[in-house]
Design an enzyme around this catalytic site. Structure first.
Site, mmCIF file in Angstrom:
data_model
loop_
_atom_site.group_PDB
_atom_site.id
_atom_site.type_symbol
_atom_site.label_atom_id
_atom_site.label_comp_id
_atom_site.label_asym_id
_atom_site.label_seq_id
_atom_site.Cartn_x
_atom_site.Cartn_y
_atom_site.Cartn_z
ATOM 1 N N SER A 15 0.855 -1.190 0.000
ATOM 2 C CA SER A 15 0.000 0.000 0.000
ATOM 3 C C SER A 15 0.880 1.226 0.000
ATOM 4 C CB SER A 15 -0.885 0.090 1.234
ATOM 5 O OG SER A 15 -1.211 -1.108 1.782
ATOM 6 N N CYS A 16 0.295 2.297 -0.527
ATOM 7 C CA CYS A 16 1.015 3.567 -0.552
ATOM 8 C C CYS A 16 1.251 4.027 0.877
ATOM 9 C CB CYS A 16 0.222 4.597 -1.351
ATOM 10 S SG CYS A 16 0.345 4.248 -3.120
ATOM 11 N N PRO A 17 2.422 4.576 1.141
ATOM 12 C CA PRO A 17 3.412 5.121 0.228
ATOM 13 C C PRO A 17 4.542 4.155 -0.149
ATOM 14 C CG PRO A 17 3.988 5.811 2.430
ATOM 15 C CD PRO A 17 2.743 4.953 2.542
ATOM 16 N N ASP A 42 -2.103 -1.542 -5.732
ATOM 17 C CA ASP A 42 -2.848 -0.519 -4.995
ATOM 18 C C ASP A 42 -3.374 0.522 -5.988
ATOM 19 O OD1 ASP A 42 -3.825 1.490 -3.385
ATOM 20 O OD2 ASP A 42 -1.976 1.784 -2.249
ATOM 21 N N ASP A 48 -0.481 8.646 -6.945
ATOM 22 C CA ASP A 48 0.730 8.870 -6.156
ATOM 23 C C ASP A 48 1.986 8.867 -7.027
ATOM 24 O OD1 ASP A 48 -0.853 9.023 -3.936
ATOM 25 O OD2 ASP A 48 -0.287 7.066 -3.117
#
Length: 189
Positions: A15-17, A42, A48
């Site tokens: 998952s981000c980041p 994601d 992003d």
């Protein structure tokens, strides 16, 4: 669409980041102009990755989706920053768009890298990356006006100088280039 990449980075399931963190580390290892494919699952990675690339100066080329897999393509920023253009004959993007509408016999030479070209180019443009131009100069017609384009006008300026040095007379640099092109665009399948 087939995109030649120098590095593939697996960020599936992160998952981000985290995809950004891993991409940043991988980009530090690349040479300017090289392309990385970041594989992520994601959905938030799309916005992003685009935002991060823009903020740090790398070029976001595009994203291909294959089911749940997102393949983001980025090109590491080059070290050939040029403050002013040296080649005197230039045309603005808008002027070239008008010429495209009125003259179907225009020769457009796109000197960006193959991955940049694959994600969007002017229909009918010929792709010869700047690094290959001297070896492929015979492919450029001397009997036509040649409009040279790249992402920002820098590489096309260098290409215009190179072509003129080889005896070409009708060379025009297109500025500011594909980074803000609003005319017709096609992608490779």
């Amino acid at each position: 669409m087939s995109v030649k990449v120098d590095v593939q980075l697996d960020c599936k399931g992160l998952s981000c980041p985290m995809p950004i963190v891993r991409t940043k580390k991988a980009m530090d290892q690349l040479e300017p102009g090289q392309v990385i494919e970041v594989q992520a699952t994601d959905p938030g990675s799309l916005a992003d990755i685009q935002s991060w690339a823009k903020n740090v100066g790398h070029q976001y080329l595009g994203t291909k989706q294959e089911g749940d897999l997102l393949k983001h393509y980025l090109r590491k920023a080059g070290n050939y920053v040029m403050k002013e253009r040296k080649y005197p004959r230039m045309i603005q993007n808008e002027e070239l768009i008008q010429k495209l509408n009125s003259d179907k016999n225009i020769y457009i030479l796109d000197v960006r890298e193959p991955a940049e070209f694959a994600f969007g180019h002017i229909p009918g443009a010929c792709s010869i990356p700047l690094v290959d131009l001297e070896n492929r100069i015979a492919e450029v017609p001397k009997d036509r006006t040649v409009y040279v384009i790249c992402r920002t006008g820098t590489r096309s300026d260098m290409a215009a100088q190179l072509l003129t040095g080889h005896g070409f007379e009708n060379i025009i640099n297109v500025v500011p280039g594909m980074s803000v092109w609003t005319g017709p665009v096609e992608q490779e399948n």
